[in-house]
Design an enzyme around this catalytic site. Structure first.
Site, PDB file in Angstrom:
ATOM      1  N   ARG A 146     -14.318   2.497   3.877  1.00  0.00           N
ATOM      2  CA  ARG A 146     -13.119   1.684   4.067  1.00  0.00           C
ATOM      3  C   ARG A 146     -11.851   2.517   4.206  1.00  0.00           C
ATOM      4  O   ARG A 146     -11.053   2.312   5.099  1.00  0.00           O
ATOM      5  CB  ARG A 146     -12.940   0.710   2.895  1.00  0.00           C
ATOM      6  CG  ARG A 146     -11.812  -0.286   3.134  1.00  0.00           C
ATOM      7  CD  ARG A 146     -11.509  -1.095   1.898  1.00  0.00           C
ATOM      8  NE  ARG A 146     -10.695  -0.354   0.945  1.00  0.00           N
ATOM      9  CZ  ARG A 146     -10.729  -0.511  -0.369  1.00  0.00           C
ATOM     10  NH1 ARG A 146     -11.576  -1.361  -0.895  1.00  0.00           N
ATOM     11  NH2 ARG A 146      -9.959   0.198  -1.170  1.00  0.00           N
ATOM     12  N   ASN A 155       0.828  -1.211   0.000  1.00  0.00           N
ATOM     13  CA  ASN A 155       0.000   0.000   0.000  1.00  0.00           C
ATOM     14  C   ASN A 155       0.860   1.258   0.000  1.00  0.00           C
ATOM     15  O   ASN A 155       0.570   2.238  -0.706  1.00  0.00           O
ATOM     16  CB  ASN A 155      -0.917   0.013   1.222  1.00  0.00           C
ATOM     17  CG  ASN A 155      -2.059  -0.984   1.122  1.00  0.00           C
ATOM     18  OD1 ASN A 155      -2.285  -1.585   0.076  1.00  0.00           O
ATOM     19  ND2 ASN A 155      -2.776  -1.176   2.212  1.00  0.00           N
ATOM     20  N   ARG A 192      -5.328   1.093 -13.325  1.00  0.00           N
ATOM     21  CA  ARG A 192      -3.960   1.331 -12.863  1.00  0.00           C
ATOM     22  C   ARG A 192      -3.250   0.055 -12.423  1.00  0.00           C
ATOM     23  O   ARG A 192      -3.772  -0.743 -11.663  1.00  0.00           O
ATOM     24  CB  ARG A 192      -3.972   2.335 -11.712  1.00  0.00           C
ATOM     25  CG  ARG A 192      -2.576   2.743 -11.249  1.00  0.00           C
ATOM     26  CD  ARG A 192      -2.654   3.786 -10.167  1.00  0.00           C
ATOM     27  NE  ARG A 192      -3.106   5.064 -10.700  1.00  0.00           N
ATOM     28  CZ  ARG A 192      -3.853   5.933 -10.014  1.00  0.00           C
ATOM     29  NH1 ARG A 192      -4.258   5.632  -8.802  1.00  0.00           N
ATOM     30  NH2 ARG A 192      -4.193   7.083 -10.558  1.00  0.00           N
ATOM     31  N   TYR A 236     -12.239 -10.048  -1.506  1.00  0.00           N
ATOM     32  CA  TYR A 236     -12.943  -8.770  -1.493  1.00  0.00           C
ATOM     33  C   TYR A 236     -14.418  -9.031  -1.210  1.00  0.00           C
ATOM     34  O   TYR A 236     -14.995  -9.976  -1.738  1.00  0.00           O
ATOM     35  CB  TYR A 236     -12.849  -8.060  -2.848  1.00  0.00           C
ATOM     36  CG  TYR A 236     -11.518  -7.475  -3.221  1.00  0.00           C
ATOM     37  CD1 TYR A 236     -10.333  -7.890  -2.632  1.00  0.00           C
ATOM     38  CD2 TYR A 236     -11.438  -6.493  -4.207  1.00  0.00           C
ATOM     39  CE1 TYR A 236      -9.115  -7.350  -2.998  1.00  0.00           C
ATOM     40  CE2 TYR A 236     -10.221  -5.941  -4.583  1.00  0.00           C
ATOM     41  CZ  TYR A 236      -9.056  -6.388  -3.988  1.00  0.00           C
ATOM     42  OH  TYR A 236      -7.844  -5.856  -4.362  1.00  0.00           O
ATOM     43  N   HIS A 259     -15.335  -3.990   0.097  1.00  0.00           N
ATOM     44  CA  HIS A 259     -15.361  -3.379  -1.238  1.00  0.00           C
ATOM     45  C   HIS A 259     -16.773  -3.085  -1.739  1.00  0.00           C
ATOM     46  O   HIS A 259     -16.942  -2.460  -2.781  1.00  0.00           O
ATOM     47  CB  HIS A 259     -14.640  -4.321  -2.222  1.00  0.00           C
ATOM     48  CG  HIS A 259     -14.230  -3.687  -3.500  1.00  0.00           C
ATOM     49  ND1 HIS A 259     -14.875  -3.935  -4.695  1.00  0.00           N
ATOM     50  CD2 HIS A 259     -13.241  -2.814  -3.791  1.00  0.00           C
ATOM     51  CE1 HIS A 259     -14.289  -3.252  -5.666  1.00  0.00           C
ATOM     52  NE2 HIS A 259     -13.304  -2.553  -5.150  1.00  0.00           N
ATOM     53  N   ARG A 287     -10.491  -5.338 -14.419  1.00  0.00           N
ATOM     54  CA  ARG A 287      -9.285  -6.047 -13.960  1.00  0.00           C
ATOM     55  C   ARG A 287      -9.537  -7.548 -14.088  1.00  0.00           C
ATOM     56  O   ARG A 287     -10.075  -8.176 -13.192  1.00  0.00           O
ATOM     57  CB  ARG A 287      -8.962  -5.707 -12.500  1.00  0.00           C
ATOM     58  CG  ARG A 287      -8.619  -4.246 -12.248  1.00  0.00           C
ATOM     59  CD  ARG A 287      -8.128  -4.047 -10.822  1.00  0.00           C
ATOM     60  NE  ARG A 287      -8.063  -2.647 -10.454  1.00  0.00           N
ATOM     61  CZ  ARG A 287      -7.036  -1.844 -10.701  1.00  0.00           C
ATOM     62  NH1 ARG A 287      -5.973  -2.320 -11.343  1.00  0.00           N
ATOM     63  NH2 ARG A 287      -7.047  -0.576 -10.317  1.00  0.00           N
ATOM     64  N   HIS A 339     -15.726   1.857 -15.597  1.00  0.00           N
ATOM     65  CA  HIS A 339     -15.577   1.195 -14.309  1.00  0.00           C
ATOM     66  C   HIS A 339     -16.820   0.394 -13.940  1.00  0.00           C
ATOM     67  O   HIS A 339     -16.829  -0.323 -12.932  1.00  0.00           O
ATOM     68  CB  HIS A 339     -15.285   2.258 -13.231  1.00  0.00           C
ATOM     69  CG  HIS A 339     -14.771   1.724 -11.945  1.00  0.00           C
ATOM     70  ND1 HIS A 339     -15.477   1.828 -10.761  1.00  0.00           N
ATOM     71  CD2 HIS A 339     -13.614   1.086 -11.638  1.00  0.00           C
ATOM     72  CE1 HIS A 339     -14.776   1.278  -9.779  1.00  0.00           C
ATOM     73  NE2 HIS A 339     -13.655   0.818 -10.275  1.00  0.00           N
TER      74      HIS A 339
END
Length: 695
Positions: free
Chosen positions: A575, A60, A416, A479, A603, A386, A446
């Site tokens: 979160r 992170n 990303r 997640y 998530h 993703r 997205h």
């Protein structure tokens, strides 16, 4: 506004300056990373999971420096000294980041050295230092170095003919001080030895040399021990690890003819962006790290001296100790899918809600697999944000295309750190005959949507999946996300129109049930909050619960403040980033903000509006951030089935508001406090409650 002005607490509201009302975004996300770090000392987690949290913190922080710190530095380089909504200039933000990050990374290594490693050693899992190695182990390591390590190392002397090498972002390197002359009679004092990424960072010693215990040696220790062998005739007087972190944000010109080709060209630049951080080991001499700082054009505040390996992210090994990890969790399949002969027949009976990772992601893959092989299916359309090239979903879509289905994949190449993977996915699908599009220039796609068109009794039937998370089976095991399988005609028609919008051209489409960014989502959220305000003023039931990953969008924050002043009770389950300040008298005293950090990464994005006893519940791919609401294509879908809606309210919202073990509460001053059970109160762990419920 007249009602708000008449509120007796307005005087307190007026005492807050503009900057008092917001928390800095960069500092807020840094606080989230600190909450992750604290999991490494939480005895409620098994030991190896605590180690995992420690390494997640490293990962992170790498991304934080690559993207967030790099972005603030770019503002400085451009001469921007303006104040952000919280009142801080870029320089002030960097100073606060530096102070907090240095303290956090020092704490990280103390946790590693004083807690995690000693406890692992008690379990006979050891990371041996050079002075702990036996003669037999040293002999084995020398052979390992000669056969496995030395052949792939490239020592680079630093002299007029060999300037300082261009080192890859986050790569492990060693700077070596030398005495003596090389083969050409040159007096060389410094050299750099990059460690290729192909080399494992942790080497396990053979069982016969350890009595069958799990004993490991770091690659850095192996290179240190034998570094002089790389410089025949010379003596290495010092060897020091270092690692440089670089700006990894891609600056892509949207005005390009082919986005994939342009993106490929930019990916290589990520490895060599402007330096933003230098990590060295604590024993690195001052003149060496000052030399490195000068080479990378960094200040001493950008230097991080660490007591251990500089690349902790790659420390993880496959320890075979089940008792030191959470017990294996097997996601369940909803009963209706077990009973039905096909997913299509089950979906025609009712809407199906999937709550990952408690419920399996397999039904989503099976839906696509059935569609790929069903002669009645004509077309499959899907967004991919993703999904790696080895993903089962990608393979099934390719199979569907080869079977003659009309397959359309909207692939967001710019997700990303997954850009290269997504280019590979696009190539696989194109070669299989699928139509691949990259969405809308200037807007990341997205939204999480699947649309399947099937011919039944000479009519076309639509089957839809909408989700809050990515189409990634691995993520679906760690997640928390919601997915809705539905044949609702209006929702299906809306999804069809959004796909038309993504693949074609024309005016903004009008949707019946789906809210979508960048068009209707933000305004409708503002309308929903206004409706709760009106209900509160009228004495009706009014409440808002929002569960998202981040809240940064200023208009929504201000509207929540307005709702709080009108008496609306507001609970925010966030979160990571929250720029809203809760519990400020007269401004946000009716707003509570909490964050859940546990075994699974929270998530889900869920929006709840009381609506005077007739709740509105929406699930979405969008967080409450500027980028999601104005610069991305997002889908937000209502959950109208009363049974499913009740499930989401109870399990996905109220459940988290009861957590007193893995919850943190945001204070008015921006600090996060860990929540503990009160005296006499039973421990309540929201994720554990869900695990037990679904098992």
């Amino acid at each position: 506004m007249n009602q708000v002005a008449s509120n007796p607490s307005t005087e307190a509201t007026n005492n807050y300056t503009f900057h008092d009302r917001y928390i800095n975004r960069e500092l807020s996300i840094l606080d989230f990373h600190l909450r992750v770090l604290e999991q490494a000392v939480n005895p409620a987690h098994p030991l190896l999971d605590r180690l995992t949290f420690l390494l997640i913190f490293s990962s992170n922080m790498d991304e934080f420096f690559e993207i967030r710190v790099a972005g603030v530095l770019e503002q400085l380089y451009l001469g921007n000294e303006s104040h952000s909504p919280d009142g801080l200039t870029p320089r002030e933000v960097l100073d606060r980041i530096s102070e907090t990050a240095h303290a956090a990374i020092d704490r990280q290594y103390r946790i590693l050295n004083e807690e995690i490693l000693p406890k692992l050693r008690e379990e006979n899992i050891c990371f041996l230092k050079r002075d702990e190695l036996t003669d037999e182990q040293l002999v084995w390591l020398k052979k390992y170095f000669q056969e496995q390590v030395a052949p792939v190392l490239t020592p680079i002397s630093l002299d007029p003919a060999h300037p300082f090498p261009r080192l890859v972002n986050k790569s492990l390197n060693f700077i070596v001080t030398l005495e003596g002359k090389d083969a050409f009679g040159r007096q060389i004092e410094l050299a750099v030895v990059p460690a290729p990424r192909s080399l494992p960072r942790v080497v396990r010693l053979p069982d016969e040399l350890t009595g069958g215990h799990e004993h490991h040696v770091m690659l850095s220790a192996i290179i240190h021990e034998h570094v002089s062998d790389l410089f025949p005739g010379m003596t290495a007087t010092g060897c020091y690890q270092f690692r440089v972190t670089r700006n990894a944000d891609l600056a892509l010109n949207e005005d390009v003819e082919d986005l994939a080709i342009a993106l490929k060209g930019e990916l290589s630049s990520r490895r060599f962006g402007r330096a933003v951080r230098l990590e060295v080991t604590e024993n690195c001499p001052q003149h060496i790290y000052e030399y490195l700082l000068e080479e990378f054009h960094l200040e001493e505040s950008d230097l991080y001296k660490v007591n251990g390996p500089v690349n902790l992210t790659r420390l993880i090994s496959n320890f075979k100790r089940p008792h030191l990890r959470y017990s294996a969790h097997t996601p369940v399949i909803p009963k209706i899918l077990k009973k039905s002969e096909s997913i299509f027949s089950a979906m025609k009976k009712q809407d199906i809600l999937l709550h990952h990772p408690y419920e399996s992601f397999a039904p989503v893959i099976n839906l696509l697999r059935e569609a790929a092989r069903d002669p009645k299916v004509l077309a499959i359309k899907q967004t991919l944000y993703r999904s790696g090239p080895n993903s089962e979903i990608v393979q099934v879509l390719a199979e569907a295309a080869r079977n003659g289905k009309e397959v359309t994949a909207v692939i967001e190449l710019r997700a990303r750190f997954d850009e290269e993977s997504n280019i590979a996915v696009a190539n696989i699908l194109q070669e299989a005959g699928a139509v691949v599009v990259y969405g809308i220039v200037g807007y990341k796609t997205h939204a999480k949507m699947i649309l399947i068109v099937r011919r039944e009794d000479n009519q076309l039937m639509r089957y839809v999946h909408l989700g809050t998370g990515n189409y990634h089976a691995g993520n679906a095991r760690i997640y928390t996300d919601y997915g809705l399988l539905t044949t609702n005609k209006e929702l299906s028609e809306d999804v069809h129109r959004v796909f038309q919008e993504l693949t074609g051209m024309g005016k903004t489409v009008k949707l019946k049930k789906l809210l979508h960014a960048p068009f209707t989502l933000h305004q409708q959220l503002m309308n929903f909050i206004d409706h709760e305000i009106a209900n509160a003023i009228a004495g009706k039931k009014a409440r808002i619960i929002v569960k998202v990953n981040a809240i940064t969008e200023q208009q929504l924050i201000d509207k929540l403040y307005e709702a709080s002043q009108a008496g609306v009770k507001i609970d925010l389950i966030v979160r990571s980033i929250c720029c809203l300040r809760p519990q400020l008298r007269g401004l946000s005293e009716n707003i509570h903000v909490r964050s859940i950090v546990g075994r699974f990464l929270e998530h889900t994005r869920v929006y709840y509006f009381e609506n005077d006893g007739n709740p509105r519940v929406y699930c979405s791919s969008a967080d409450w951030m500027d980028r999601n609401l104005f610069s991305r294509v997002e889908a937000c879908f209502p959950v109208e089935d009363p049974v499913l809606r009740k499930r989401i309210i109870e399990q996905g919202l109220e459940n988290y508001l009861k957590d007193n073990q893995q919850a943190w509460e945001l204070q008015p001053d921006g600090q996060w406090l860990s929540i503990s059970p009160k005296e006499g109160e039973e421990v309540y762990i929201s994720q554990q409650v869900l695990l037990e419920h679904f098992q």
